[in-house]
Design an enzyme around this catalytic site. Structure first.
Site, PDB file in Angstrom:
ATOM      1  N   GLU A  13       9.378  -2.541   1.503  1.00 39.29           N
ATOM      2  CA  GLU A  13       8.041  -2.795   1.587  1.00 39.29           C
ATOM      3  C   GLU A  13       7.433  -1.401   0.880  1.00 39.29           C
ATOM      4  OE1 GLU A  13       4.640  -3.005   1.337  1.00 39.29           O
ATOM      5  OE2 GLU A  13       5.483  -5.067   1.957  1.00 39.29           O
ATOM      6  N   LYS A  14       6.620  -1.515  -0.064  1.00 36.38           N
ATOM      7  CA  LYS A  14       6.036  -0.325  -0.828  1.00 36.38           C
ATOM      8  C   LYS A  14       5.050   0.498  -0.169  1.00 36.38           C
ATOM      9  CE  LYS A  14       3.391  -3.483  -3.775  1.00 36.38           C
ATOM     10  NZ  LYS A  14       3.789  -4.660  -3.592  1.00 36.38           N
ATOM     11  N   HIS A  15       4.224  -0.182   0.922  1.00 29.84           N
ATOM     12  CA  HIS A  15       3.155   0.425   1.654  1.00 29.84           C
ATOM     13  C   HIS A  15       3.577   1.215   2.711  1.00 29.84           C
ATOM     14  CE1 HIS A  15       0.996  -3.089  -0.258  1.00 29.84           C
ATOM     15  NE2 HIS A  15       0.205  -2.138  -0.333  1.00 29.84           N
ATOM     16  N   HIS A  43       4.380   2.025  -5.297  1.00 32.57           N
ATOM     17  CA  HIS A  43       2.977   1.293  -5.097  1.00 32.57           C
ATOM     18  C   HIS A  43       2.071   1.238  -6.096  1.00 32.57           C
ATOM     19  CE1 HIS A  43      -1.030   0.536  -3.498  1.00 32.57           C
ATOM     20  NE2 HIS A  43      -0.499  -0.156  -2.770  1.00 32.57           N
ATOM     21  N   HIS A  49      -6.635  -0.651  -7.090  1.00 31.47           N
ATOM     22  CA  HIS A  49      -5.595  -0.725  -6.024  1.00 31.47           C
ATOM     23  C   HIS A  49      -4.722   0.703  -5.888  1.00 31.47           C
ATOM     24  CE1 HIS A  49      -1.710  -3.246  -4.681  1.00 31.47           C
ATOM     25  NE2 HIS A  49      -2.250  -2.561  -3.609  1.00 31.47           N
ATOM     26  N   CYS A 113      -3.858   1.416   2.399  1.00 38.20           N
ATOM     27  CA  CYS A 113      -3.904   0.908   0.897  1.00 38.20           C
ATOM     28  C   CYS A 113      -5.413   0.224   0.745  1.00 38.20           C
ATOM     29  CB  CYS A 113      -2.975  -0.118   0.893  1.00 38.20           C
ATOM     30  SG  CYS A 113      -3.193  -1.181  -0.593  1.00 38.20           S
ATOM     31  N   HIS A 116      -4.291  -3.714   0.817  1.00 39.95           N
ATOM     32  CA  HIS A 116      -3.260  -4.253   1.813  1.00 39.95           C
ATOM     33  C   HIS A 116      -3.533  -3.652   3.183  1.00 39.95           C
ATOM     34  CE1 HIS A 116      -1.734  -5.246  -2.291  1.00 39.95           C
ATOM     35  NE2 HIS A 116      -1.832  -6.266  -1.714  1.00 39.95           N
TER      36      HIS A 116
HETATM   37 FE   FE2 Z   1      -1.291  -2.338  -1.852  1.00 43.76          FE
END
Ligand code: FE2
Length: 128
Positions: A13-15, A43, A49, A113, A116
């Site tokens: 998960e990139k966050h 990310h 974004h 983010c 997100h």
């Molecule tokens: Fe994001």
């Protein structure tokens, strides 16, 4: 509010803010800690974004409250200025800080983010 913070495996998960700290710190000597969002999977970092900030806390074992080490904001997201400056900058969501502690505890990192939301992770820090 705590239900708004998401967690996951940072390798998938990139966050998730990834905390890089030594397993053991020397008592009352500076310990260097880095926090990165998107360490395994980058990310997106565009004007629409981006990661807006990372916060870092240290909660010493047995203490009622964490210490707030800082909020690190990333304010350059590729917006172009007008006039002769044609450069475009994208701040990378990574920060390195140093602090001293006489007690072991837990590092808590949070990130935000703009699309997100809120993410969190933690890492143990031993002191010898
Ligand atoms: Fe994001």
């Amino acid at each position: 509010m705590k239900d708004l913070y998401k967690t996951a495996d940072w390798k998938a998960e990139k966050h998730v803010p990834v905390i890089d700290a030594p397993e053991k710190a020397a008592k009352d000597a500076p310990v260097e800690v880095s926090v990165t969002v998107g360490k395994e999977i980058a990310h997106p970092n565009t004007t629409g974004h981006f990661i807006a900030w990372i916060e870092l806390y240290f909660h010493a074992d047995g203490e009622p409250n964490p210490h707030f080490l800082g909020r690190y904001t990333f304010d350059a997201h590729g917006a172009s200025g007008e006039g002769p400056d044609t450069s475009t900058i994208y701040a990378e969501p990574k920060v390195t800080v140093a602090f001293k502690t006489g007690k072991p505890g837990t590092l808590h990192a949070a990130s935000y983010c703009n699309i997100h939301g809120l993410w969190a992770s933690e890492a143990k820090l031993a002191v010898e």
